[in-house]
Design a protein around this motif. Structure first.
Motif: not given
Lengths: 142, 165
Positions: B69-97
């Motif tokens: 949930t936090d870009v600064s503590t994640a080892s790798a950033i991926g947005l997929s929630s499976g099957n080509h679906e982008i996780d909106p929560v992760k996308l929002a977190a990345l955009s505001s990091a």
């Protein structure tokens, strides 16, 4: 007279060789920096197209409603520097699995697949109440 | 007669000397030009590879840890929630990091590298800009653009990744 002609020919040949060498150098070097559009990028786009259209039900809807307009809308949204074509087949019963084309769309202004650098992706799907179907995507640079 | 011959040789010498000088200058220019083109080509190839890898990681993987949930503590950033679906929560977190945290987490490491991401969602007739974050490429020498298609909240989504040096 003859000697003069001989010198003139010498000069012409030398200049011609020089021009050829310089031109060849520029042609070779000109190709070096060209951006290399490789097929893998096209293949990824084809794979993306089919996955997205399958997962949100567009492919199944096209078969159930016998209408490919939504697929056409999607491929017309893609960048204009590439051409896309999606073909849909019904897959026959085993053991033959005959493919019967039941629909297809192509980007505006792209009538034919160009032989150079086309990427192909395919995906099978099962629309509700229908048998196995397959979609094929062809992607190439315009 | 003898004088004429001497003049002829002088003219010959001048012309041949000029030709040699021109050839040397052109060869040097060609060599410099070829070195510049090679450097640009190498840079483009590296950026292509980076952009392809980053786009793959974003669209096709959930990142690590999977529930980051936090870009600064994640080892790798991926947005997929499976099957080509982008996780909106992760996308929002990345955009505001922060930009620097995002660069590290996306694996775009090296001096002078930068990125920008645009996420456009289909709004019924066209793609509508929904997220736009990252740096500015206006001063970059080489820019590579990579586009992927996925789903955000079940809508067609175009993710455009720019990477530059």
């Amino acid at each position: 007279m003859k000697r003069g002609i001989f010198y003139a020919l010498d000069a012409i040949i030398a200049i011609a060789l020089f021009v050829i060498m310089v031109s060849a150098g520029f042609v070779v070097l000109g190709g070096w920096g060209a951006y290399s559009y490789d097929n893998s990028a096209l293949a990824v786009t084809g794979h993306d197209m089919l996955t997205v259209l399958d997962v949100n039900g567009t492919l199944s809807d096209a078969v159930v409603n016998d209408n490919v307009d939504t697929i056409k809308n999607f491929i017309d949204l893609l960048p204009s520097y590439m051409c896309n074509s999606i073909l849909i087949y019904s897959v026959g019963e085993p053991p033959v699995y005959n493919l019967t084309r039941i629909g297809g769309v192509v980007s505006e202004g792209c009538s034919n697949v160009t032989a150079q650098g086309v990427a192909i992706a395919s995906r099978t799907f099962i629309p509700p109440g229908k048998g196995l179907h397959m979609a094929e995507a062809y992607v190439w640079y315009r | 007669m003898g004088r004429r011959k001497a003049q002829l040789f002088t003219t010959d010498l001048s012309i041949s000397f000029s030709v040699v000088v021109i050839v040397i200058i052109l060869t040097t220019l060609l060599w410099i030009y070829s070195l510049e083109r090679k450097a640009i080509y190498r840079s483009q190839s590296e950026l292509q590879q980076i952009s392809r890898d980053v786009a793959y990681t974003l669209v096709d993987t959930p990142g690590y840890p999977e529930s980051w949930t936090d870009v600064s503590t994640a080892s790798a950033i991926g947005l997929s929630s499976g099957n080509h679906e982008i996780d909106p929560v992760k996308l929002a977190a990345l955009s505001s990091a922060s930009y620097d945290d995002s660069l590290d987490a996306l694996g775009i490491i090296g001096s002078g590298y930068g990125f920008h991401i645009d996420v456009d969602v289909y709004g019924g007739s066209a793609f509508t800009p929904t997220y736009s974050f990252g740096g500015n490429s206006s001063a970059a020498n080489v820019v590579v653009v990579h586009q992927r298609y996925a789903l955000l909240n079940h809508s067609w989504t175009r993710l455009t990744l720019k990477v530059w040096q």
